[in-house]
Write an enzyme that holds these catalytic residues in place. Structure first.
Site, PDB file in Angstrom:
ATOM      1  N   HIS A 109       0.802  -1.225   0.000  1.00 35.22           N
ATOM      2  CA  HIS A 109       0.000   0.000   0.000  1.00 35.22           C
ATOM      3  C   HIS A 109       0.834   1.275   0.000  1.00 35.22           C
ATOM      4  O   HIS A 109       0.291   2.367  -0.159  1.00 35.22           O
ATOM      5  CB  HIS A 109      -0.976  -0.006   1.185  1.00 35.22           C
ATOM      6  CG  HIS A 109      -2.300   0.614   0.857  1.00 35.22           C
ATOM      7  ND1 HIS A 109      -3.410   0.486   1.667  1.00 35.22           N
ATOM      8  CD2 HIS A 109      -2.700   1.373  -0.205  1.00 35.22           C
ATOM      9  CE1 HIS A 109      -4.424   1.151   1.114  1.00 35.22           C
ATOM     10  NE2 HIS A 109      -4.017   1.692  -0.018  1.00 35.22           N
ATOM     11  N   ASP A 136      -9.708  -0.354   4.134  1.00 33.92           N
ATOM     12  CA  ASP A 136      -8.501  -0.866   4.798  1.00 33.92           C
ATOM     13  C   ASP A 136      -8.835  -1.278   6.226  1.00 33.92           C
ATOM     14  O   ASP A 136      -9.746  -0.720   6.852  1.00 33.92           O
ATOM     15  CB  ASP A 136      -7.454   0.269   4.827  1.00 33.92           C
ATOM     16  CG  ASP A 136      -6.025  -0.228   4.879  1.00 33.92           C
ATOM     17  OD1 ASP A 136      -5.726  -1.127   5.680  1.00 33.92           O
ATOM     18  OD2 ASP A 136      -5.199   0.325   4.113  1.00 33.92           O
ATOM     19  N   HIS A 138      -6.464  -0.806   8.357  1.00 30.60           N
ATOM     20  CA  HIS A 138      -5.569   0.121   9.056  1.00 30.60           C
ATOM     21  C   HIS A 138      -5.756   1.537   8.532  1.00 30.60           C
ATOM     22  O   HIS A 138      -6.153   1.728   7.382  1.00 30.60           O
ATOM     23  CB  HIS A 138      -4.112  -0.280   8.835  1.00 30.60           C
ATOM     24  CG  HIS A 138      -3.841  -1.745   9.071  1.00 30.60           C
ATOM     25  ND1 HIS A 138      -4.021  -2.696   8.091  1.00 30.60           N
ATOM     26  CD2 HIS A 138      -3.436  -2.404  10.177  1.00 30.60           C
ATOM     27  CE1 HIS A 138      -3.723  -3.898   8.585  1.00 30.60           C
ATOM     28  NE2 HIS A 138      -3.369  -3.754   9.854  1.00 30.60           N
ATOM     29  N   ASP A 140      -3.271   3.635   8.105  1.00 28.36           N
ATOM     30  CA  ASP A 140      -2.088   3.973   7.289  1.00 28.36           C
ATOM     31  C   ASP A 140      -1.712   5.440   7.456  1.00 28.36           C
ATOM     32  O   ASP A 140      -1.344   6.120   6.492  1.00 28.36           O
ATOM     33  CB  ASP A 140      -2.319   3.628   5.803  1.00 28.36           C
ATOM     34  CG  ASP A 140      -2.460   2.123   5.574  1.00 28.36           C
ATOM     35  OD1 ASP A 140      -2.177   1.339   6.506  1.00 28.36           O
ATOM     36  OD2 ASP A 140      -2.852   1.732   4.453  1.00 28.36           O
ATOM     37  N   HIS A 153       4.287   1.162   4.171  1.00 21.23           N
ATOM     38  CA  HIS A 153       2.876   0.867   3.826  1.00 21.23           C
ATOM     39  C   HIS A 153       1.921   1.276   4.961  1.00 21.23           C
ATOM     40  O   HIS A 153       0.711   1.306   4.740  1.00 21.23           O
ATOM     41  CB  HIS A 153       2.675  -0.598   3.402  1.00 21.23           C
ATOM     42  CG  HIS A 153       2.685  -1.612   4.503  1.00 21.23           C
ATOM     43  ND1 HIS A 153       2.185  -2.891   4.350  1.00 21.23           N
ATOM     44  CD2 HIS A 153       3.149  -1.553   5.775  1.00 21.23           C
ATOM     45  CE1 HIS A 153       2.335  -3.567   5.471  1.00 21.23           C
ATOM     46  NE2 HIS A 153       2.926  -2.782   6.344  1.00 21.23           N
ATOM     47  N   ASP A 242      -7.284  -1.848  -0.124  1.00 21.57           N
ATOM     48  CA  ASP A 242      -6.316  -2.742   0.532  1.00 21.57           C
ATOM     49  C   ASP A 242      -7.077  -4.033   0.822  1.00 21.57           C
ATOM     50  O   ASP A 242      -8.109  -4.007   1.508  1.00 21.57           O
ATOM     51  CB  ASP A 242      -5.823  -2.074   1.822  1.00 21.57           C
ATOM     52  CG  ASP A 242      -4.730  -2.864   2.519  1.00 21.57           C
ATOM     53  OD1 ASP A 242      -4.789  -4.108   2.497  1.00 21.57           O
ATOM     54  OD2 ASP A 242      -3.834  -2.228   3.114  1.00 21.57           O
ATOM     55  N   ASP A 244      -6.643  -6.268   2.798  1.00 18.56           N
ATOM     56  CA  ASP A 244      -6.829  -6.600   4.222  1.00 18.56           C
ATOM     57  C   ASP A 244      -8.052  -5.924   4.838  1.00 18.56           C
ATOM     58  O   ASP A 244      -8.396  -6.174   5.993  1.00 18.56           O
ATOM     59  CB  ASP A 244      -5.561  -6.358   5.043  1.00 18.56           C
ATOM     60  CG  ASP A 244      -5.259  -4.897   5.358  1.00 18.56           C
ATOM     61  OD1 ASP A 244      -6.169  -4.044   5.323  1.00 18.56           O
ATOM     62  OD2 ASP A 244      -4.086  -4.611   5.672  1.00 18.56           O
ATOM     63  N   GLU A 287      -1.835  -5.002  -1.579  1.00 18.30           N
ATOM     64  CA  GLU A 287      -1.558  -5.872  -0.419  1.00 18.30           C
ATOM     65  C   GLU A 287      -1.998  -7.320  -0.599  1.00 18.30           C
ATOM     66  O   GLU A 287      -1.945  -8.096   0.362  1.00 18.30           O
ATOM     67  CB  GLU A 287      -2.153  -5.298   0.893  1.00 18.30           C
ATOM     68  CG  GLU A 287      -1.541  -3.972   1.329  1.00 18.30           C
ATOM     69  CD  GLU A 287      -0.120  -4.080   1.894  1.00 18.30           C
ATOM     70  OE1 GLU A 287       0.342  -5.203   2.176  1.00 18.30           O
ATOM     71  OE2 GLU A 287       0.529  -3.025   2.037  1.00 18.30           O
TER      72      GLU A 287
HETATM   73 MN    MN Z   1      -3.326  -0.264   3.794  1.00 20.09          MN
END
Ligand code: MN
Length: 321
Positions: A109, A136, A138, A140, A153, A242, A244, A287
């Site tokens: 990412h 996402d 997260h 980030d 990332h 992303d 994830d 990712e």
């Molecule tokens: Mn990310």
């Protein structure tokens, strides 16, 4: 409350350009470098063509290899991250200038930096408003002072908002010299893992975050209605997906799984509502880590969701619910 359904005929989309960026230079685990090929093997191009889209596969960018070194001054592999992002910036910007819809195949990412910097520059030059949806687990939004790992990332949103090393925050050379993005242009969805210092910084900067609790409490539909609100015909919508973001039960092939993510149906609704907005103009798919996947099923799922993002509908009804 009514929710407008899409017209029977899909809006005509510009040609899509696939840009592979096979690197895990900003990640904490090796393997996202195999993401572009796994998405191709899962049939991304054919799936989009099935919906009447013209798809140009531009192949893969070629950048520095991953030296797998510890962080220096809070950043891992900063020179290589900068090189990769310059390549991504150039490739995405060139596609936008030709009127194409760029689809970045990551890669980790950290590459969202190059991609969204190019989109921001393009919007500044063409007088478009920019909205970024960051799907996402997260935020980030780390900086070198806050990050526990030094993995870039975890920092692209902060860098896009001007917090980071100049080589990364100034990629776009924005008119006026400011950062590529203002926090008010970003909507984060699916967030469920934020470092302690990062959390404070997200609040200070006023990022609009629809975390998993928001999705639990009001549902994906209302979250997406809010996240997409206020766009108009002059808005360029960028989606940074992303993988994830998804619950690890359905998407094991990522380096940083966090339990409790959106289910298959929630993710489909999210993508379908973005498609209904009719504003999607650029996309990152990042990712995906085939080294951690099971028989490429996460790549197949990502392709399935991207189809919905481009308007594949399984809708059985013809009137609003
Ligand atoms: Mn990310």
């Amino acid at each position: 409350m009514t929710h407008d359904l899409p017209a029977t005929l899909p809006r005509s989309l510009p040609p899509c350009s696939l840009i592979g960026a096979p690197t895990d230079i900003g990640a904490g685990a090796r393997g996202a470098s195999m993401g572009p090929e796994a998405l191709r093997v899962a049939g991304l191009q054919a799936a989009l063509e099935l919906h009447g889209l013209q798809v140009l596969d531009r192949g893969n960018l070629s950048g520095p290899s991953n030296p797998w070194q510890p962080p220096v001054d809070g950043y891992r592999h900063l020179p290589e991250v900068v090189q990769w992002n310059r390549l991504v910036y150039g490739a995405v910007y060139a596609e936008l200038q030709q009127g194409h819809l760029p689809i970045l195949l990551g890669g980790d990412h950290s590459l969202g930096l190059g991609s969204i910097s190019a989109v921001a520059r393009h919007c500044a030059e063409s007088g478009k408003k920019l909205r970024v949806l960051w799907l996402d687990a997260h935020a980030d939004f780390n900086t070198s002072a806050l990050t526990p790992s030094g993995n870039v990332h975890g920092m692209p949103v902060a860098c896009l908002c001007g917090f980071g090393p100049a080589e990364l925050t100034q990629l776009a050379h924005m008119p006026g010299g400011g950062p590529a993005l203002h926090p008010s242009q970003i909507r984060q969805i699916g967030i469920r893992s934020v470092d302690a210092g990062e959390k404070r910084f997200v609040h200070e900067q006023g990022l609009e975050v629809f975390d998993m609790r928001a999705i639990d409490e009001v549902g994906m539909r209302q979250v997406m209605e809010r996240a997409l609100a206020g766009m108009d015909a002059d808005t360029h919508l960028h989606v940074s997906f992303d993988v994830d973001f998804l619950d690890p039960d359905i998407a094991p092939g990522v380096g940083t799984t966090v339990p409790g993510g959106p289910t298959y149906r929630e993710a489909q609704l999210c993508m379908e509502m973005i498609a209904d907005s009719g504003r999607l103009a650029s996309l990152d798919i990042v990712e995906l880590n085939p080294a951690l996947d099971v028989r490429n099923k996460t790549a197949v799922l990502a392709v399935d969701l991207v189809e919905s993002l481009f308007g594949k509908s399984t809708l059985m009804r013809t009137r609003p619910f």
